[in-house]
Design a protein around this motif. Sequence first.
Motif, PDB file in Angstrom:
ATOM      1  N   GLU A  68     -14.061   8.068  -8.537  1.00  0.00           N
ATOM      2  CA  GLU A  68     -13.435   7.020  -9.339  1.00  0.00           C
ATOM      3  C   GLU A  68     -11.953   7.300  -9.530  1.00  0.00           C
ATOM      4  O   GLU A  68     -11.116   6.389  -9.475  1.00  0.00           O
ATOM      5  CB  GLU A  68     -14.125   6.911 -10.706  1.00  0.00           C
ATOM      6  N   LYS A  72     -10.093   6.604  -6.279  1.00  0.00           N
ATOM      7  CA  LYS A  72      -9.951   5.164  -6.082  1.00  0.00           C
ATOM      8  C   LYS A  72      -8.840   4.612  -6.966  1.00  0.00           C
ATOM      9  O   LYS A  72      -8.013   3.797  -6.529  1.00  0.00           O
ATOM     10  CB  LYS A  72     -11.270   4.454  -6.385  1.00  0.00           C
ATOM     11  N   LEU A  73      -8.802   5.077  -8.221  1.00  0.00           N
ATOM     12  CA  LEU A  73      -7.763   4.634  -9.146  1.00  0.00           C
ATOM     13  C   LEU A  73      -6.387   5.032  -8.622  1.00  0.00           C
ATOM     14  O   LEU A  73      -5.455   4.222  -8.643  1.00  0.00           O
ATOM     15  CB  LEU A  73      -7.988   5.259 -10.526  1.00  0.00           C
ATOM     16  N   GLU A  93      -5.375   5.585  -5.522  1.00  0.00           N
ATOM     17  CA  GLU A  93      -4.998   4.787  -4.357  1.00  0.00           C
ATOM     18  C   GLU A  93      -4.606   3.366  -4.766  1.00  0.00           C
ATOM     19  O   GLU A  93      -3.637   2.809  -4.249  1.00  0.00           O
ATOM     20  CB  GLU A  93      -6.158   4.744  -3.352  1.00  0.00           C
ATOM     21  N   GLU A  94      -5.349   2.790  -5.681  1.00  0.00           N
ATOM     22  CA  GLU A  94      -5.059   1.417  -6.111  1.00  0.00           C
ATOM     23  C   GLU A  94      -3.692   1.334  -6.788  1.00  0.00           C
ATOM     24  O   GLU A  94      -2.898   0.437  -6.503  1.00  0.00           O
ATOM     25  CB  GLU A  94      -6.158   0.919  -7.062  1.00  0.00           C
ATOM     26  N   GLU A  95      -3.428   2.263  -7.698  1.00  0.00           N
ATOM     27  CA  GLU A  95      -2.158   2.230  -8.427  1.00  0.00           C
ATOM     28  C   GLU A  95      -0.986   2.611  -7.524  1.00  0.00           C
ATOM     29  O   GLU A  95       0.108   2.053  -7.631  1.00  0.00           O
ATOM     30  CB  GLU A  95      -2.228   3.161  -9.642  1.00  0.00           C
ATOM     31  N   ASN A 134      -0.737   2.065  -4.295  1.00  0.00           N
ATOM     32  CA  ASN A 134      -0.466   0.954  -3.380  1.00  0.00           C
ATOM     33  C   ASN A 134       0.245  -0.214  -4.058  1.00  0.00           C
ATOM     34  O   ASN A 134       0.931  -0.995  -3.407  1.00  0.00           O
ATOM     35  CB  ASN A 134      -1.766   0.477  -2.729  1.00  0.00           C
ATOM     36  N   LYS A 135       0.074  -0.338  -5.367  1.00  0.00           N
ATOM     37  CA  LYS A 135       0.752  -1.419  -6.085  1.00  0.00           C
ATOM     38  C   LYS A 135       2.263  -1.231  -6.086  1.00  0.00           C
ATOM     39  O   LYS A 135       3.020  -2.205  -6.125  1.00  0.00           O
ATOM     40  CB  LYS A 135       0.258  -1.483  -7.537  1.00  0.00           C
ATOM     41  N   SER A 163      -7.535   8.445 -17.044  1.00  0.00           N
ATOM     42  CA  SER A 163      -7.218   7.307 -16.186  1.00  0.00           C
ATOM     43  C   SER A 163      -5.796   6.819 -16.416  1.00  0.00           C
ATOM     44  O   SER A 163      -5.113   6.407 -15.477  1.00  0.00           O
ATOM     45  CB  SER A 163      -8.216   6.170 -16.436  1.00  0.00           C
ATOM     46  N   GLY A 184      -3.051   6.959 -13.476  1.00  0.00           N
ATOM     47  CA  GLY A 184      -2.423   5.698 -13.092  1.00  0.00           C
ATOM     48  C   GLY A 184      -0.911   5.783 -13.116  1.00  0.00           C
ATOM     49  O   GLY A 184      -0.231   5.294 -12.213  1.00  0.00           O
ATOM     50  N   ARG A 226       1.564   5.496  -9.837  1.00  0.00           N
ATOM     51  CA  ARG A 226       2.592   4.458  -9.717  1.00  0.00           C
ATOM     52  C   ARG A 226       3.963   5.075  -9.437  1.00  0.00           C
ATOM     53  O   ARG A 226       4.737   4.556  -8.631  1.00  0.00           O
ATOM     54  CB  ARG A 226       2.622   3.606 -10.986  1.00  0.00           C
TER      55      ARG A 226
END
Length: 366
Positions: A7, A10-11, A13-15, A17-18, A267, A271, A275
């Motif tokens: 988890e 995944k968090l 990578e998501e943040e 990529n933003k 988290s 995050g 970023r």
Amino acid sequence: MSEFTNEEKKLFEEEFNKYRFLRPTVLVCGGTGVGKSSLINTMIGVNAPIKDGTPCTQKFEMYENDLIRIFDSRGMEKGETVTDFVDKLNEFISGHSSKNDWDVNIHIVWYAIGATDARVTDGDIEIINRLKEIVVNKNIIFVLTKCDSARQNQIEALSEILKNKCDTTDSSIHAVCDQEGIDSNRTPEEIKKGVNDLLNHSIQLLFDTYVEAMIMAQKIDIEKKIEMIKQLKIKAKKIITETVALTAATSFVPIPVVNVNATLTTSIQIGMIARLAGVYSVGIQKEQILPFIAAALEKQSTATLIKLIPIIGPIINSNAISEITKGIGMYCVSVFENAAIAKINGKNMDIKFDITSLINFINNDK
């Protein structure tokens, strides 16, 4: 990042990529022998070396790295008609066009014409006018190459032809030289300046999300790279401020230090660092950042940190968590910025997490 849960990965990578930079794509067109390869090598290189060309289609070669992608359109082959060439060009550009995914598009076209040839052929004119129909936003820049070897009247004549027959303006035409011309004392300063004008025009045509990578990919203006990296701090501080506000809102209830078993791998903090890593990934490799992130979030207990911060008492409250979060953020910014600038200057800086430096950032930022 093996210390992270699925988890958390995944968090991250998501943040990441933003906020990561987006890579622009440039198509270089023009006849055989007009200096397209020299143009590419003059504008792009040194700190962002282009890899060896790999065949893309029969007519195009692709050169790319982490910062930029360039397609080099080969000139017409012997016996090939302009119509056949334009059809293949149209097919190629159509295959790199999407309204839903802007990253696959060709963002800018540099159309190169050799100034010493002193002519714009009917084929050039037909290709240029066709390009204006199929290139997104008509982002076409006309580049007069080899201008250090051309006479001024040749340059002016070519510019007039382009303006009259291709419906363009002086602002879209740039007279440039290659690296050898830039290094020569014989080259007029306005011709040397042409590469800077071409760079600045290209940047103006790009959406903001592609500008950072374009600046880092170019080799013409090193100071522009350094200034851009420093300007990233504005974006980074905004991320930190937003995260601090979030930690304050979610850490309202005071908690005794002796009861704390939590770690920094929350988290919110993951995050934030993700970023920040995305923001500075324009200047440093993701592979460099990930070990740093893993070390920074390596199950260091909040209680341990607080024992090292004298001004925080035995109770963890929203202010304590906010100060820790802010310190972590500013420490990351310092490390990432220094590493990016070192790379611009041709140096490799190890990105290592140092707990003492982090504590200093937290204590000094009061």
